[in-house]
Write a protein that holds these residues in place. Structure first.
Motif, short mmCIF file in Angstrom:
data_model
loop_
_atom_site.label_atom_id
_atom_site.label_comp_id
_atom_site.label_asym_id
_atom_site.label_seq_id
_atom_site.Cartn_x
_atom_site.Cartn_y
_atom_site.Cartn_z
N ALA A 161 -4.53 0.45 10.72
CA ALA A 161 -5.48 -0.35 9.46
C ALA A 161 -5.90 -0.63 8.24
N ARG A 162 -4.60 -0.24 7.75
CA ARG A 162 -3.85 -0.93 6.75
C ARG A 162 -3.29 -2.15 6.83
N TYR A 163 -2.49 -1.92 7.44
CA TYR A 163 -2.53 -3.84 8.39
C TYR A 163 -2.90 -4.30 8.17
N TYR A 164 -3.91 -4.24 8.89
CA TYR A 164 -5.28 -5.46 9.05
C TYR A 164 -6.07 -5.25 8.44
N TYR A 165 -6.58 -4.45 7.55
CA TYR A 165 -7.31 -5.25 6.44
C TYR A 165 -6.33 -5.98 5.27
N ARG B 178 3.35 3.43 -1.66
CA ARG B 178 4.06 4.34 -2.47
C ARG B 178 2.72 4.36 -3.57
N GLN B 179 2.33 3.44 -4.21
CA GLN B 179 1.73 3.82 -5.51
C GLN B 179 0.83 3.94 -5.23
N GLN B 180 0.01 4.28 -4.63
CA GLN B 180 -1.38 4.86 -4.52
C GLN B 180 -1.04 6.75 -3.79
N PRO B 181 -1.37 7.24 -4.90
CA PRO B 181 -0.63 8.76 -4.38
C PRO B 181 -1.87 9.36 -4.17
N PHE C 183 -2.78 11.52 0.17
CA PHE C 183 -3.41 12.32 0.04
C PHE C 183 -4.59 12.65 1.22
N LEU C 184 -5.75 11.14 0.89
CA LEU C 184 -6.52 11.57 1.95
C LEU C 184 -5.70 10.83 3.32
N TYR C 185 -5.02 10.20 3.02
CA TYR C 185 -4.51 9.79 4.29
C TYR C 185 -4.15 11.19 4.70
N GLU D 80 -12.61 -1.21 4.10
CA GLU D 80 -11.92 -1.84 3.09
C GLU D 80 -11.19 -1.62 2.19
N ARG D 81 -12.25 -0.66 1.75
CA ARG D 81 -11.76 0.15 -0.26
C ARG D 81 -10.84 1.05 0.92
N LEU D 82 -10.95 1.99 1.97
CA LEU D 82 -10.26 2.57 3.05
C LEU D 82 -8.52 2.39 2.14
N PHE D 83 -8.66 1.17 3.51
CA PHE D 83 -7.63 0.34 3.95
C PHE D 83 -6.74 -0.45 2.66
N PHE D 84 -7.62 -0.53 1.81
CA PHE D 84 -7.16 -1.44 0.96
C PHE D 84 -7.17 -1.70 0.09
N GLN D 85 -5.68 -1.20 -0.96
CA GLN D 85 -5.37 -0.75 -2.38
C GLN D 85 -4.74 -2.13 -3.42
N ILE D 86 -5.26 -2.00 -4.62
CA ILE D 86 -3.78 -3.23 -4.53
C ILE D 86 -3.92 -3.52 -6.24
N ARG D 87 -2.49 -2.93 -7.14
CA ARG D 87 -2.35 -2.36 -7.96
C ARG D 87 -2.28 -4.07 -8.80
N TYR D 88 -3.03 -4.16 -9.86
CA TYR D 88 -2.60 -5.42 -10.71
C TYR D 88 -2.43 -4.80 -11.84
#
Length: 277
Positions: free
Chosen positions: A123-127, A87-90, A94-96, A259-267
């Motif tokens: 895939a998101r859960y796996y990564y 939800r934090q990754q608009p 869009f890409l998905y 990994e960049r496609l399926f794992f993003q994190i906000r710091y």
């Protein structure tokens, strides 16, 4: 201010999910109880004692429970990062959506197109699991493997536990940084069975007390928490957000295309200024 660390620590940027006068010193215990408990009359003193949470310094016998609370708290991050974090990754949303539309035009299959979002979430859960477990393994083999060496022995650092009914139910650490005279709040986590009692806030206050007594200029922290409640907790303690990154790299990340496609994190970075330098 002097601080030394025996070796490089796997950085913690995953902090707990969950302004008063600041009494106390590093070497004393603190008893905290919820406001509702404090309001009870004398005939209910026994109930008050049951609800009392004691904040004390880490002891060697706490190691197993501390590692358990830390492990369980980090493992909760897997579904939170994979699903709620989306939800934090608009841009990722869009890409998905674009990939799902492309799936229909390439395959002409309604069934496959309907399955595409499930495949993407899988895939998101796996990564998320892969990266967070790598981070966890790093932490459990550095500072969380020898808390005394990393937090209790160095000048300017400390580690505390919250105890309720004789059981360790929460943890937090403070790590001094002499280069900028700040102390970093780290490793905060509360046993999931005891959340909602204000324990995390009491632990946070203990770090602030420590910082004041040791003449630090500010308390800082970095967090990848997805839940809004965690950010509200820091703000309620007086912290202010000073920065945010959408492309943060956790220890253990390979930064491969998948990994960049399926794992993003906000710091997010927070700071509480205690005094001017």
């Amino acid at each position: 201010m002097h601080f030394s660390s025996p070796k490089m620590v796997c950085e913690t940027k995953i902090v707990a999910d969950e302004h008063d006068a600041i009494p106390g010193t590093k070497k004393e215990s603190m008893m905290w109880s919820s406001p509702s408990s404090a309001a009870l009359n004398a005939s209910e003193d026994k109930d008050v004692r049951k609800d009392a949470v004691f904040i004390r310094e880490f002891e060697r016998g706490d190691q197993e429970e501390v590692r358990r609370i830390f492990y369980e708290g980090i493992m909760e991050r897997i579904p939170n990062t994979a699903f709620r974090g989306l939800r934090q990754q608009p841009k990722t949303q869009f890409l998905y959506a674009l990939l799902t539309v492309m799936c229909f035009f390439v395959s002409k299959s309604v069934t496959l197109t309907c399955c595409a979002p499930l495949i993407l979430m899988g895939a998101r859960y796996y990564y998320s699991r892969k990266v967070i477990q790598s981070y966890l393994d790093c932490a459990l083999h550095t500072d969380m493997a020898d808390i005394e060496a990393y937090y209790m022995k160095p000048t300017g650092s400390c580690f505390w536990v919250a105890v309720l009914d004789g059981r360790v139910v929460g943890i937090v650490a403070a790590q001094g940084r002499e280069d900028d005279n700040t102390v970093e709040l780290r490793r905060m986590s509360v046993d999931s069975r005891y959340r909602g009692k204000g324990i995390a806030k009491a632990l946070g206050r203990r770090v602030l007390e420590f910082a004041v007594r040791n003449n630090y200029a500010a308390v800082v922290l970095g967090t990848t928490a997805v839940k809004l409640a965690a950010h509200k907790l820091y703000e309620s303690l007086g912290f202010r957000r000073t920065g945010q990154s959408e492309d943060y790299r956790l220890p253990g990340m390979s930064r491969s295309p998948l990994e960049r496609l399926f794992f993003q994190i906000r710091y997010s970075r927070y700071r509480l200024q205690l005094r001017e330098e």
